[in-house]
Design a protein around this motif. Structure first.
Motif, PDB file in Angstrom:
ATOM      1  N   LYS A 193     136.141  30.597 109.795  1.00 29.95           N
ATOM      2  CA  LYS A 193     135.767  29.487 108.920  1.00 29.95           C
ATOM      3  C   LYS A 193     135.147  30.042 107.643  1.00 29.95           C
ATOM      4  N   PHE A 231     131.145  28.542 119.995  1.00 28.53           N
ATOM      5  CA  PHE A 231     131.712  27.452 119.189  1.00 28.53           C
ATOM      6  C   PHE A 231     132.383  26.459 120.133  1.00 28.53           C
ATOM      7  N   SER A 232     132.510  25.216 119.656  1.00 31.39           N
ATOM      8  CA  SER A 232     133.107  24.158 120.487  1.00 31.39           C
ATOM      9  C   SER A 232     134.592  24.004 120.146  1.00 31.39           C
ATOM     10  N   ASP A 234     135.864  21.199 119.091  1.00 33.32           N
ATOM     11  CA  ASP A 234     135.885  20.438 117.825  1.00 33.32           C
ATOM     12  C   ASP A 234     135.794  21.379 116.628  1.00 33.32           C
ATOM     13  N   GLU A 235     134.864  22.345 116.730  1.00 33.11           N
ATOM     14  CA  GLU A 235     134.690  23.290 115.617  1.00 33.11           C
ATOM     15  C   GLU A 235     135.949  24.148 115.444  1.00 33.11           C
ATOM     16  N   ALA A 238     138.673  22.333 113.693  1.00 34.92           N
ATOM     17  CA  ALA A 238     138.400  22.141 112.259  1.00 34.92           C
ATOM     18  C   ALA A 238     138.335  23.481 111.511  1.00 34.92           C
ATOM     19  N   ALA A 239     138.606  24.586 112.222  1.00 40.96           N
ATOM     20  CA  ALA A 239     138.499  25.910 111.596  1.00 40.96           C
ATOM     21  C   ALA A 239     139.698  26.182 110.688  1.00 40.96           C
TER      22      ALA A 239
END
Ligand code: PDD
Length: 287
Positions: A193, A231-232, A234-235, A238-239
């Motif tokens: 990210k 990290f999840s 979701d994360e 969105a990376a």
């Protein structure tokens, strides 16, 4: 004649190899293993794999069957005898054959460990199609035991997770515990990210990947930012990028997680660069 495999000091045809049905590796999954890659007939990252094997054995109070130097000689002999160019060497050490079934560990003075090795030929291992196409993964609950830092042969749940992925029409599964990704079924998991490479910190929750250690070292040397933290999903979705590492897949991009495209939905530049650096640098130190 098939492959030449190694069993407790002997090099034999794979059809002739024998291990007792009382071996604790067979009855109790009481064993540890290593998978080491070979490129152009040379062994990648031998010191790292030897060190992790020693640690796995020590954590389980198992006696190393041979010294590091003897093991290296066996690895080389296996490459030579099997004319291995590109592929892997699989090694397994179990607590041996006590002659019967018993939960208690046998006396290591009386029962010696079992050591077996075999090779797997994978021509063109460094040019796998997955490196170009990227992998699709799903998330599944983490259900392994709590000492994932030890590389044991208890691989039933990772195999089940792999089957869940296959059933879902994708390549692999990422395991999730308390809302956070631990790792893949047989690899370490990463996201990227804003230029930062993010991967779970070392603990008993994940295997301390030899490829992970090398890739993070090369990334830092190349002035790339590295964050070792959880990290999840979701994360990750969105990376900008996602990827995995392992001895057999090196660095391989992940392009989709639970049906959501990661970034552009195509293999990203950071994963591509890390793969290149990893292959180049580890070929240099291959022995
Ligand atoms: N798997 N995490 C798990 C659970 C693994 O099984 C592996 C390796 C890794 C990556 O570790 P390394 O970089 O040292 O290969 C992480 C091997 C390749 C296997 O089981 O085939």
């Amino acid at each position: 004649m098939g492959r030449i495999v190694y069993v407790n000091g002997d090099y034999v045809d794979e059809a002739e190899a024998r291990v007792s049905i009382f071996d604790r590796g067979f009855l109790m999954a009481d064993g540890v293993y290593e998978v080491t890659s070979v490129l152009d007939g040379k062994i990648l990252d031998y010191p790292g794999h030897a060190a992790r094997l020693a640690r796995s054995l020590s954590e389980l109070d198992m006696t190393p069957p041979v010294s590091d130097d003897e093991l290296l000689a066996i690895f080389r002999e296996m490459v030579e005898r099997n004319k291995l160019v590109d592929g892997m060497i699989y090694l397994q050490v179990t607590r041996g054959n006590p002659g019967d079934r018993d939960f208690a560990f046998p006396d290591p003075e009386k029962v010696s460990p079992t050591l077996i090795l075999f090779t797997q030929s994978k021509p063109g291992l460094a040019d796998s199609p997955a490196a170009k196409s990227g992998l699709k993964v799903i998330s599944v609950p983490e259900m392994r035991w709590n000492r994932r830092d030890i590389k044991t042969t208890q691989l039933l749940y990772p195999s089940m997770a792999k089957m869940m992925a296959k059933k879902a029409g994708v390549d692999d599964a990422w395991l999730v515990e308390d809302g956070m990704v631990t790792e893949g079924t047989s690899n370490n998991a990463y996201i990227v990210k804003d230029g930062a490479i993010i991967t779970r910190n070392l603990s008993n929750d994940i295997l301390h990947g030899i490829t992970r250690a090398a890739v993070l070292r090369f990334a830092r040397e190349a002035q790339m930012k590295v964050e070792e933290r959880s990290f999840s999903i979701d994360e990750a979705q969105a990376a900008d990028e996602a990827f995995i590492t392992s001895a057999s897949s090196f660095v391989t991009p992940v392009i989709e997680i639970d049906g959501t495209a990661v970034g552009t939905g195509k293999p990203g530049p950071v994963a591509g660069r890390l793969r290149e650096i990893y292959l180049e640098e580890s070929r240099k130190t291959a022995i």
